[in-house]
Design an enzyme around this catalytic site. Structure first.
Site, PDB file in Angstrom:
ATOM      1  N   GLU A 162       0.836  -1.201   0.000  1.00 41.20           N
ATOM      2  CA  GLU A 162       0.000   0.000   0.000  1.00 41.20           C
ATOM      3  C   GLU A 162       0.872   1.252   0.000  1.00 41.20           C
ATOM      4  OE1 GLU A 162      -4.058  -1.409   2.391  1.00 41.20           O
ATOM      5  OE2 GLU A 162      -2.564  -0.164   3.411  1.00 41.20           O
ATOM      6  N   GLU A 251      -6.691  -6.877  -0.573  1.00 40.68           N
ATOM      7  CA  GLU A 251      -6.904  -6.703   0.869  1.00 40.68           C
ATOM      8  C   GLU A 251      -8.191  -5.913   1.091  1.00 40.68           C
ATOM      9  OE1 GLU A 251      -3.502  -5.398   3.241  1.00 40.68           O
ATOM     10  OE2 GLU A 251      -4.833  -4.099   4.405  1.00 40.68           O
TER      11      GLU A 251
END
Length: 326
Positions: A162, A251
Site C-alpha cells: 500500500e 486486501e
C-alpha cells in the site's frame, strides 16, 4: 439381473465422476491464470474470481506470525473453502524481513508450500508502505521466490502492498513496479503480478490514466475497508474498470481503515456485490487474534487451524461465510 448390474455400474461411474469433479482443488480447476482485457481468466478462458484470507504482517515478535502454519492453510482450504491465500511478508519496521530474513522467509515458505500442497493460489506480498526505499532487498526476495516456486501456477506476486497518499503513482510507484516486473520476468515469464496503487491502493484511477505498458499478466491492487471506503472509492474503481484496467482486491476489511472500529456489514455486502459484478478476486484482512475488530480470530485461538465457531470474531464469521459461498 443383468439390467440391475448395468444400472448399478452406471450409477457408480456417475458418482465417481461427480465426486472427482467436486474434489478438484481451485488450481486443478482453473490452472494457469492470465489477464485478458480487464479480467483474470483461467485455463478454459473463464473469468475467475476467488475468495480467501490475508495473513497478518509476518514480522517476528508481532504475535501474529504464529499463524503462519500448515494447519491454518489446510483449515482455510477445507473448512472455509478458500481459493486463495495471501502471505503478507512484513518489509518494514521491527522484526521485518529486512531485520530477520531467515525467520520471515521460513514462515512465508511454510504458507506458500502448504497452499501449493492444498491446491490454493497464493499471493506473495511485499508488505510495505514505502517499498521504493528497499528496491534491492525486494528484488532479491522476489528473485528467490520466483526461482523456488515460479514454475507453479499457484504463485501470484504482489510487489508493493500500500503506497502512501503522498507517494506519487507516475514518478515513484510506476517506475518501482517496472523494475520489479523486469526482475521477476527474468525468472518467471507468466504468473500474475499485482502492482500497488496510490493512497493505500484506493486511487486506481491514477493507474488507469497511466498504466504500465508492454507487459502481460499485470493487474492492479484495489484495497478497501468497508466502514471507511464506500461509493467514492467504488467510483474510482468503476472508472478504472471502464478504461480496461484489471483489478484485484488483494486486501479488504469489514471495519475502518485502521483495522479497528465498528464492523460495517451493510457496506461489506455492497462491496461483495461490486466484486461479484466485476469478477474480482478478494482477500479479507486478517488472520490474526490481535485485539482489533479486523481480526478473524478471538484471542488464544489455535495457531494450527481447526477453529470452531466459538473461536471466530464477528469479522471472522462474516469472512468465512463469504468464502464458503463464493
Amino acid at each position: 439381473m443383468r439390467y440391475i448390474r448395468f444400472f448399478v455400474f452406471t450409477l457408480l461411474a456417475f458418482c465417481l465422476t461427480a465426486c472427482s469433479a467436486q474434489a478438484q482443488t481451485p488450481v486443478q480447476k482453473h490452472g494457469d491464470l492470465r489477464i485478458s482485457g480487464k479480467h483474470v481468466i483461467d485455463k478454459n478462458g473463464a473469468v475467475t474470481s476467488l475468495a480467501g484470507p490475508s495473513f497478518f504482517w509476518s514480522n517476528t515478535g508481532w504475535g501474529q506470525d504464529r499463524f503462519y502454519t500448515r494447519g491454518a492453510v489446510e483449515t482455510f482450504a477445507k473448512d472455509w473453502r478458500a481459493g486463495i491465500v495471501r502471505v503478507a511478508v512484513g518489509a518494514q519496521n521491527d522484526g521485518s524481513i529486512l531485520k530477520d530474513r531467515r525467520g520471515n522467509l521460513k514462515r512465508a515458505q511454510t504458507v506458500i508450500e502448504a497452499a501449493i500442497d492444498n491446491g490454493l493460489y497464493v499471493i506473495v506480498d511485499w508488505h510495505s508502505h514505502q517499498a521504493e526505499n528497499d528496491v534491492k532487498e525486494a528484488q532479491a526476495f522476489f528473485t528467490h521466490i520466483a526461482k523456488r516456486y515460479g514454475h507453479n501456477p499457484n504463485i501470484i506476486y504482489e510487489i508493493y502492498n500500500e503506497p502512501l497518499d503522498t507517494t506519487d503513482w507516475k514518478w515513484v510507484i510506476k517506475p518501482y513496479a517496472e523494475v520489479m516486473i523486469k526482475t521477476i520476468r527474468q525468472v518467471d515469464p507468466d504468473n500474475l503480478i499485482i502492482v500497488g496503487t496510490q493512497s493505500w491502493a484506493t486511487e486506481v484511477d491514477k493507474a488507469a490514466d497511466d498504466p504500465i505498458r508492454g507487459q502481460k499478466n499485470i493487474l492492479y491492487a484495489l484495497h478497501f475497508y468497508a466502514a471507511t471506503h464506500k461509493e467514492f472509492v467504488r467510483e474510482k474503481a468503476e472508472y478504472a474498470i471502464k478504461k480496461g484496467l484489471p483489478l484485484i482486491i488483494s486486501e479488504w476489511g469489514s471495519v475502518t481503515y485502521s483495522g479497528d472500529g465498528y464492523i460495517d456489514i451493510e457496506s461489506s455486502i455492497e462491496w461483495m456485490k461490486f466484486a461479484k459484478k466485476h469478477g474480482l478476486t478478494h482477500l479479507n484482512w486478517a488472520v490474526s487474534d490481535k485485539d482489533e475488530t479486523a481480526s478473524m480470530l478471538k484471542p488464544g485461538a489455535s495457531s494450527h487451524g481447526g477453529w470452531q465457531e466459538k473461536d471466530l470474531t464477528v469479522s471472522g464469521r462474516l469472512a468465512r461465510e463469504i468464502m464458503r459461498n463464493w
